[in-house]
Write an enzyme that holds these catalytic residues in place. Structure first.
Site, PDB file in Angstrom:
ATOM      1  N   GLY A 177     -29.226  12.678  13.233  1.00 61.47           N
ATOM      2  CA  GLY A 177     -29.159  13.408  11.962  1.00 61.47           C
ATOM      3  C   GLY A 177     -28.120  12.899  10.995  1.00 61.47           C
ATOM      4  O   GLY A 177     -27.882  13.522   9.955  1.00 61.47           O
ATOM      5  N   ILE A 229     -28.635   2.020  18.238  1.00 61.39           N
ATOM      6  CA  ILE A 229     -27.399   1.291  18.530  1.00 61.39           C
ATOM      7  C   ILE A 229     -27.732  -0.094  19.096  1.00 61.39           C
ATOM      8  O   ILE A 229     -28.258  -0.213  20.216  1.00 61.39           O
ATOM      9  CB  ILE A 229     -26.501   2.083  19.501  1.00 61.39           C
ATOM     10  N   THR A 230     -27.427  -1.120  18.300  1.00 60.90           N
ATOM     11  CA  THR A 230     -27.688  -2.504  18.709  1.00 60.90           C
ATOM     12  C   THR A 230     -26.905  -2.833  19.971  1.00 60.90           C
ATOM     13  O   THR A 230     -25.715  -2.519  20.080  1.00 60.90           O
ATOM     14  CB  THR A 230     -27.277  -3.468  17.575  1.00 60.90           C
ATOM     15  N   GLU A 257     -26.116  -1.738   8.645  1.00 62.21           N
ATOM     16  CA  GLU A 257     -24.754  -1.837   8.063  1.00 62.21           C
ATOM     17  C   GLU A 257     -24.729  -1.273   6.642  1.00 62.21           C
ATOM     18  O   GLU A 257     -23.997  -1.778   5.779  1.00 62.21           O
ATOM     19  CB  GLU A 257     -24.206  -3.273   8.039  1.00 62.21           C
TER      20      GLU A 257
END
Length: 394
Positions: free
Chosen positions: A132, A162-163, A371
């Site tokens: 959220g 999440i890479t 990013e």
């Protein structure tokens, strides 16, 4: 950013960069088909990248890293991004946001513990985004509460997109240490969390539009106990600021990556336009094809010039928040336009998965999102412009 970062000796860096360029062309490009087919970077290649020191290029020399400055770091990312994005992805969080957060905000003990781990090739991930909330830290749900049994903390929540999460060794997790939202996001703190800590689990890797071999997933935190030393910088309320400062570095990385990938796509289009014949001659001789090639070259050059400028400013110690955002926006949007033209140059073949153009098109789309989306960064740039105007005319 510390002022006047000299980085690696210039001659040594040029030798390293030349070796890296050769490695990209001769080793990584031929392995792309395997990466895409298996949706994974081969373990042997990851080990080779570790041996080359890629996982620690931005770690200071006194901790065993290469000590590259921002200009050199961006050139490495740009060169590595000429190939399938998974190669950059596997080490980019280490050398970008994670190392930057350690530099900007860690205690000496935290640097001594984590910098050497990055150098040896432990894989890092960066836990900011949630189901959220992303750029909106006021909506962050992950909490860190004092552990009643000691001086540590208990983390609860979920992080999304999440890479590297599925195979990361360590995470930098942003969590609320205050219930109420505070000015300057002082309700958010950052924690250094080994991924094998009890209570941490990851979801299965998300299926994505592109970027095969690069993995993202959720991180679930269920009563995860961490010691007091896990709090980045040893102080609460600084986490979001550290995260944002390290995002400058992440945005330079994405801008450099988008610029490198645009160059790869354009090189592919030039080769195809010279090989493909229509009306008895290569399509490269048709002026409307040439216009698309020329527009792409012009835009890539502009992005390369922006990269050289923003990284030089970072190495001089200037505040680059606005310029890093501007570079990321321009480079990522530019890459989108270039890969779109490349599909057009390929014509019908550009829509087929057996040709590279289709993959370039899918892979490039994420650069305008992660990013900080183009739209969030436009707001951020405008906010700073208006703030400066008010300060000058208030």
């Amino acid at each position: 950013m510390s002022a006047h970062n000299p980085g690696m000796d210039a001659d040594t860096f040029e030798q390293f960069h030349e070796q890296l360029t050769r490695y990209v062309r001769e080793r990584l490009i031929p392995a792309e088909e395997e990466v895409i087919a298996d949706d994974a970077v081969p373990a042997q290649i990851i080990d080779e990248m570790r041996e080359m020191g890629l996982f620690g290029i931005s770690v200071p020399e006194e901790y065993g890293g290469a000590g590259l400055n921002v200009t050199q770091y961006a050139r490495v990312v740009n060169t590595m991004s000429y190939v399938a994005p998974a190669y950059r992805s596997i080490f980019s969080i280490n050398v970008g946001m994670f190392a930057s957060a350690l530099k900007n905000g860690a205690t000496e003990a935290q640097r001594a513990e984590y910098y050497p781990k990055l150098v040896e090739g432990k894989i890092a991930c960066f836990g900011l985004t949630e189901p959220g909330s992303g750029s909106d830290s006021a909506a962050m749900q992950t909490t860190a509460t004092r552990d009643p049994d000691g001086n540590g903390w208990v983390l609860n929540g979920t992080k999304r997109y999440i890479t590297n999460a599925p195979h990361a060794d360590v995470a930098l997790i942003m969590a609320r240490t205050e219930k109420e939202a505070l000015p300057k996001n002082a309700h958010v703190s950052a924690f250094l969390v080994p991924m094998d800590t009890p209570g941490i689990s990851t979801g299965s890797p998300d299926k994505k539009m592109g970027q095969a071999g690069s993995h993202i997933s959720d991180i679930m935190l269920d009563d995860v106990k961490v010691p007091g030393e896990a709090l980045l910088g040893g102080e609460t309320g600084k986490g979001f600021r550290f995260a944002m400062q390290s995002l400058d570095n992440g945005r330079i990385s994405v801008g450099a990556a988008a610029t490198g990938y645009a160059r790869r796509a354009l090189d592919s289009a030039i080769r195809y336009a010279n090989e493909r014949k229509a009306f008895g001659e290569p399509i490269a001789r048709f002026q409307l094809i040439q216009a698309m090639l020329a527009d792409s070259e012009i835009e890539i050059y502009a992005a390369e010039a922006m990269m050289a400028d923003v990284t030089a400013r970072a190495d001089r110690g200037e505040n680059i928040l606005v310029k890093a955002a501007a570079f990321k926006v321009f480079a990522s949007e530019m890459c989108g336009r270039v890969v779109d033209r490349v599909v057009q140059v390929y014509g019908g073949a550009g829509y087929l998965a057996e040709y590279d153009a289709e993959r370039f098109f899918r892979d490039a789309r994420i650069y305008r999102i992660y990013e900080g989306t183009t739209q969030i960064l436009q707001l951020q740039i405008a906010k700073h412009m208006l703030r400066e105007w008010e300060a000058a005319n208030g």
